[in-house]
Design an enzyme around this catalytic site. Structure first.
Site, PDB file in Angstrom:
ATOM      1  N   GLU A 230       0.903  -1.203   0.081  1.00 23.97           N
ATOM      2  CA  GLU A 230      -0.060  -0.076   0.004  1.00 23.97           C
ATOM      3  C   GLU A 230       1.011   1.338   0.030  1.00 23.97           C
ATOM      4  OE1 GLU A 230      -2.952  -0.504   3.274  1.00 23.97           O
ATOM      5  OE2 GLU A 230      -4.295  -1.675   1.899  1.00 23.97           O
TER       6      GLU A 230
ATOM      7  N   CYS B 199      10.589  16.640   1.934  1.00 21.24           N
ATOM      8  CA  CYS B 199      12.033  16.703   2.427  1.00 21.24           C
ATOM      9  C   CYS B 199      12.853  17.647   1.302  1.00 21.24           C
ATOM     10  CB  CYS B 199      12.632  15.561   2.960  1.00 21.24           C
ATOM     11  SG  CYS B 199      13.227  14.593   1.753  1.00 21.24           S
TER      12      CYS B 199
ATOM     13  N   GLU C 152      -6.598  -8.357  -0.496  1.00 24.93           N
ATOM     14  CA  GLU C 152      -7.243  -8.410   1.057  1.00 24.93           C
ATOM     15  C   GLU C 152      -8.665  -8.084   1.057  1.00 24.93           C
ATOM     16  OE1 GLU C 152      -4.725  -5.520   3.435  1.00 24.93           O
ATOM     17  OE2 GLU C 152      -3.043  -6.191   2.563  1.00 24.93           O
TER      18      GLU C 152
ATOM     19  N   HIS D 184      -8.481  -7.004  14.717  1.00 25.63           N
ATOM     20  CA  HIS D 184      -8.763  -6.948  13.512  1.00 25.63           C
ATOM     21  C   HIS D 184      -9.079  -8.710  13.179  1.00 25.63           C
ATOM     22  CE1 HIS D 184      -8.344  -6.857   8.929  1.00 25.63           C
ATOM     23  NE2 HIS D 184      -8.279  -5.790   9.092  1.00 25.63           N
TER      24      HIS D 184
HETATM   25  C1  GAL Z   1      -4.336  -2.899   4.826  1.00 26.67           C
HETATM   26  C2  GAL Z   1      -2.823  -3.407   4.968  1.00 26.67           C
HETATM   27  C3  GAL Z   1      -2.841  -4.560   6.074  1.00 26.67           C
HETATM   28  C4  GAL Z   1      -3.606  -4.366   7.138  1.00 26.67           C
HETATM   29  C5  GAL Z   1      -5.080  -4.195   6.810  1.00 26.67           C
HETATM   30  C6  GAL Z   1      -6.044  -3.917   8.021  1.00 26.67           C
HETATM   31  O1  GAL Z   1      -4.608  -1.499   4.517  1.00 26.67           O
HETATM   32  O2  GAL Z   1      -2.317  -3.763   3.922  1.00 26.67           O
HETATM   33  O3  GAL Z   1      -1.269  -4.689   6.191  1.00 26.67           O
HETATM   34  O4  GAL Z   1      -3.187  -3.512   7.867  1.00 26.67           O
HETATM   35  O5  GAL Z   1      -5.142  -3.177   6.061  1.00 26.67           O
HETATM   36  O6  GAL Z   1      -7.271  -3.520   7.415  1.00 26.67           O
END
Ligand code: GAL
Length: 679
Positions: free
Chosen positions: A150, A157, A311, A362
């Protein structure tokens, strides 16, 4: 270009074995097999565990778990761990740490906390990536590379300032040209030396106009800085890709995108990705159409390819304001939703729920309780079993007859510009038009205005404020050759440097739309006007409320479809249609209520010959993918109740493995994947 060699729907997720002891790995493998997991992404944030200091690498643990996974039939989406650098790196080379928009030098910590133009950061990235690529180049477990994670935050800078000046020299060649394009004569901004150019931050040109709403007093500079930062991060990504391709030219490379993520121009990024992948995190309150929009936007980045859902969460997130549990049936429905829009995977964040730190609550595929006898786990198991039945739709593509134009540069300029209304949310207005297209029950592409539009019967471009000449010509040619184009207020007004197209609004679209907009009136939030139709348009008739912006329109060849009810421009045109070449351009000069937008879009879609894939009840989504002459129709019931479906043809339903035709019931939260039977 690499393709995934594993010809299966990818099922699995982000795996962080280094957060656990090895005895837990054994249990992980057992559970992965139970779920039919075939791919895991790792080691996404493990740079510190792989390189304890500048001269030492510790890949042994990674070798061990990769081998273990592979010998159990599980493949690896191999991630470069560069999204969070080790503390020793930030300590030894302070230029690695970024400066934020307030001008504050950041300290080590969190993640994505680096400067993309830091020479020491780039060196360190090169080194770890090269080590990894060399080490795993022949490993049969590796099916894809997942670069960093991401990409995002901007830096302000001195290294970025230097690189920015070079980027500007490459773009404009001379200071004269830059001064002209940025209109620097305004407020005495004329530059006589490249070194006088500062990065735009809260210390100079940028400011927080309203909480969370950034404005700039110097558009040319601010817009180019966004382009430059998006390019800087892209260069970092490309640097990694180049190293990997040296060793593994045939393995596909991706990075996980985030849907409509404002800081990065994903249209540019996608050109350097073998396959688009993205992270989908809807809340339980998000409308199915808003999720569909994001899928279509991500698929539209490479519109003739499927994509990877990299994801999603089995149930709760930890970072939304309210982290509700996904309701029964929803994670399965959302997984199919992604597939219906072109995904070839169901992958989650994350495999095992963390024991501590900010993501401990989570949800994950293996919950804290440590067994899989939970409501959510049972649903995940069902998905894992069903995916085994879907291999025939892998790499099938989505053909659309309608498109919505979406552009990042336009988004930046529209929201950061001052004038008319300073509370514009591009996504909110885009949503209104996407919803209208969604209701047509057909596939929708969300694409760059520069894409070849000839394949579409209808193209909709809400608030396309900024366009360069190439995009403007592209749209004009599309209409000239017979296309139907719908656009709105605040479109066609400026060029790529946010300079007004002189000679009358709506600038680029004046001739195309056959109008001159003499004034653009902004309404306060409590003000309303109405539009009154000249005659019925399809199912539309009579009067509809409107608000936000009212363009004062003069006809220059166009026909008025509706006029304003009130104010000094009452009776003047509000919505018009213009014949242009063999096509038509429709201009909507105000924000009408949603049912008008939907009725108008439906009317022109029908005129263009766009048919629903299947006529299905309200709340049921329908899309289609195609492969080898086969059509796969997806029906998803987002309603809280069952619905009846009428199938005129015979279909084979892939999940129940039954032939269906005539009357059928689609239960609440259920899905059907129908292959049309031939003959
Ligand atoms: C995404 C990220 C993951 C995790 C996830 C939680 O944005 O790539 O590493 O943090 O969110 O929802």
């Amino acid at each position: 270009m690499g393709k995934i060699k594993l010809k299966k729907f990818l099922h699995g997720g982000d795996y962080n074995p280094d957060q656990w002891t090895e005895d837990v790995w054994e249990k992980d493998i057992e559970f992965m097999k139970y779920y039919n997991v075939n791919a895991v992404s790792m080691p996404i944030f493990s740079w510190a565990q792989l390189q304890p200091n500048e001269d030492e690498f510790t890949f042994e643990w990674l070798d061990k778990i990769i081998n273990k996974l592979y010998s159990n039939g599980i493949h690896v989406i191999l991630a470069t761990p560069t999204a969070s650098q080790p503390a020793w790196l930030s300590k030894k080379y302070p230029d690695v740490l970024p400066v934020d928009i307030h001008g504050r030098k950041r300290k080590h910590g969190a993640r994505q906390n680096y400067c993309p133009n830091s020479p020491n950061f780039k060196n360190a990235v090169r080194r770890i990536v090269e080590e990894m690529a060399k080490r795993y180049k022949d490993h049969p477990a590796v099916i894809m590379w997942h670069i960093s994670n991401e990409y995002g935050p901007y830096c302000y800078c001195e290294n970025c300032a230097k690189a920015f000046r070079q980027w500007l020299k490459d773009r404009y060649k001379t200071l004269d040209e830059l001064n002209k394009r940025w209109n620097t004569a305004f407020w005495g901004h004329t530059f006589y030396d490249w070194d006088e150019i500062e990065v735009p931050s809260y210390l100079n040109e940028e400011y927080e106009y309203l909480p969370g709403r950034q404005k700039s007093s110097f558009q040319g500079l601010s817009l180019d800085y966004k382009r430059f930062m998006s390019d800087s991060l892209l260069n970092l990504y490309k640097m990694e890709v180049e190293i990997i391709k040296k060793y593994m030219p045939d393995v596909p490379v991706t990075t996980n995108l985030m849907g409509p993520f404002k800081p990065l121009d994903y249209h540019k990024w996608a050109k350097h990705m073998d396959i688009v992948s993205w992270d989908n995190y809807p809340s339980i309150k998000d409308a199915p159409s808003s999720v569909a929009f994001k899928h279509d936007l991500m698929r539209g980045l490479k519109r003739d390819q499927s994509f990877i859902l990299m994801e999603q969460t089995p149930s709760q997130t930890n970072w939304q304001w309210y982290n509700s549990a996904k309701r029964p049936g929803m994670i399965r429905l959302l997984s199919y939703h992604a597939i219906a829009h072109g995904a070839d995977s169901v992958l989650y964040f994350q495999w095992r729920q963390s024991v501590a730190s900010c993501e401990k609550f989570h949800s994950a595929m293996v919950p804290h309780v440590g067994h899989l006898e939970t409501r959510v786990s049972k649903e995940l198991k069902k998905i894992g079993d069903e995916l085994l039945l879907l291999d025939e739709i892998l790499e099938s593509t989505t053909k659309s007859e309608v498109a919505l134009l979406f552009d990042w540069e336009n988004w930046w300029a529209l929201e950061e510009s001052m004038g008319f209304r300073n509370d514009i949310s591009y996504l909110e207005h885009v949503d209104a038009y996407y919803r209208a297209l969604y209701k047509l029950k057909t596939n929708v592409d969300v694409v760059d205005p520069k894409e070849d539009l000839t394949r579409y019967k209808l193209v909709v471009a809400p608030l396309l404020y900024l366009l360069d000449e190439e995009s403007a010509k592209n749209i004009e040619n599309y209409v000239k050759n017979g296309g139907i184009f719908i656009t709105t207020y605040l479109s066609g007004l400026v060029d790529e440097n946010d300079r007004v197209i002189l000679g009358g609004y709506p600038g680029w679209f004046r001739k195309l739309c056959g109008i001159w907009v003499e004034e653009i009136d902004a309404l306060f939030p409590d003000m309303k006007n109405a539009i009154i139709l000249e005659k019925p348009i399809g199912m539309l008739d009579g009067k509809y409320e409107c608000d936000f912006i009212c363009d004062v329109i003069h006809l220059e060849g166009a026909r008025a479809l509706a006029h304003y009810e009130q104010d000094y421009y009452s009776k003047m045109p509000a919505v018009v249609e213009n014949d242009y070449g063999n096509g038509k351009a429709i201009y909507i000069g105000t924000r009408p209520e949603q049912r008008f937008i939907e009725g108008l879009v439906k009317f022109y879609a029908e005129k263009a010959g766009v048919q629903p894939i299947l006529p299905v009840p309200e709340g049921v989504e329908v899309t289609k993918r195609e492969k080898n002459g086969n059509e796969y129709v997806f029906l998803l019931n987002f309603n809280g109740y069952d619905v009846n479906i009428e199938l005129k043809d015979e279909y084979y339903e892939l999940i129940t493995q039954k032939v269906l035709g005539g009357k059928a019931t689609l239960a609440s939260k259920e899905v059907m994947i129908l292959r049309r039977l031939k003959g």
